[in-house]
Design an enzyme around this catalytic site. Sequence first.
Site, PDB file in Angstrom:
ATOM      1  N   SER A  11       0.866  -1.182   0.000  1.00  0.00           N
ATOM      2  CA  SER A  11       0.000   0.000   0.000  1.00  0.00           C
ATOM      3  C   SER A  11       0.896   1.222   0.000  1.00  0.00           C
ATOM      4  O   SER A  11       2.084   1.125   0.344  1.00  0.00           O
ATOM      5  CB  SER A  11      -0.833  -0.019   1.289  1.00  0.00           C
ATOM      6  OG  SER A  11      -1.485   1.228   1.489  1.00  0.00           O
ATOM      7  N   TYR A  25      -1.986  -1.358  10.448  1.00  0.00           N
ATOM      8  CA  TYR A  25      -1.957  -1.479   8.982  1.00  0.00           C
ATOM      9  C   TYR A  25      -0.624  -0.960   8.432  1.00  0.00           C
ATOM     10  O   TYR A  25       0.010  -1.604   7.591  1.00  0.00           O
ATOM     11  CB  TYR A  25      -3.141  -0.692   8.415  1.00  0.00           C
ATOM     12  CG  TYR A  25      -3.401  -0.867   6.934  1.00  0.00           C
ATOM     13  CD1 TYR A  25      -4.147  -1.935   6.455  1.00  0.00           C
ATOM     14  CD2 TYR A  25      -2.925   0.062   6.006  1.00  0.00           C
ATOM     15  CE1 TYR A  25      -4.412  -2.075   5.098  1.00  0.00           C
ATOM     16  CE2 TYR A  25      -3.181  -0.075   4.652  1.00  0.00           C
ATOM     17  CZ  TYR A  25      -3.935  -1.147   4.202  1.00  0.00           C
ATOM     18  OH  TYR A  25      -4.196  -1.284   2.847  1.00  0.00           O
TER      19      TYR A  25
END
Length: 260
Positions: free
Chosen positions: A142, A155
């Site tokens: 990401s 995350y």
Amino acid sequence: MLNGKTALVTGSTSGIGLGMAEKLAAQGANVILNGFGDVEAPKASVLAAGQAHDIKVGYHGADMSKPAEIEAMMAYAQAEFGGVDILVNNAGIQFVAPVEDFPAEKWDAIIAINLSSAFHTMRLAVPGMRAKNWGRIINLASAHGLVASAGKSAYVAAKHGLVGLTKAVALETATTGVTVNAICPGWVLTPLVQKQIDARAAKEGISVDVAQKELLGEKQPSLQFVTPAQLGDLAVFLCSPGGDNVRGAAWNVDGGWLAQ
Ligand code: NAD
């Protein structure tokens, strides 16, 4: 181009994983799907994408937070497909809260699904790839694998870890026909992001449409969502001979997020 190869895409019943699976199928790869929820519709769309080729589509429902189930899935891939040539580690979840309020069980789940699962699939897939002297490992990290945002400690930690894991295994396989890379998307409009847009709309008392515009405006200069199909096209490139020497990259596809 990928006829005779088998792609295992984790978390491919939805969103980015499904987009990846469709693009790889369109190049002739057999596909093993994985993930929760309805399986028949994703299976049908991957078969349709690969209809020009005689592809086989399988499914294994391993919970990617459970190493024993991952081992069972890799054994299924070996028994039914002769192994995994293209491994796309895509399964992932999100939870947003400041670190002091972050539930410990959510931390554990995010690290297990977004990071440790890729260690397990890779340790099990690499020997077969080395034996064939060809393999592609694509880890869905990401923009949060490269920079942080507040509220996303687990995350961001998992995705930074996944970028590091990508580099380490890319070095271990650097003299072989196996390449290992990460793709780092910005915002993609999938159920994972829709939840964050809905939460923002509810919290700020604004419409979903306005919340969506705010979300893009904050981070993504293009003001457009990246699409699963665009990410699938990059995966196809990484699987092509043009990708033979792309190794250990963390390739952002983020509408300019990281250029700021
Ligand atoms: P999504 O929620 O649409 O899909 C997630 C998939 O993972 C689903 O198929 C789901 O069933 C599966 N899954 C979840 N938990 C699982 C588990 N324990 N075991 C097996 N499968 C499981 O999400 P998405 O947006 O398509 O995200 C896919 C990947 O891309 C994730 O790793 C995510 O972090 C990453 N990513 C997404 C965005 C974005 O903007 N959507 C941006 C950057 C990175």
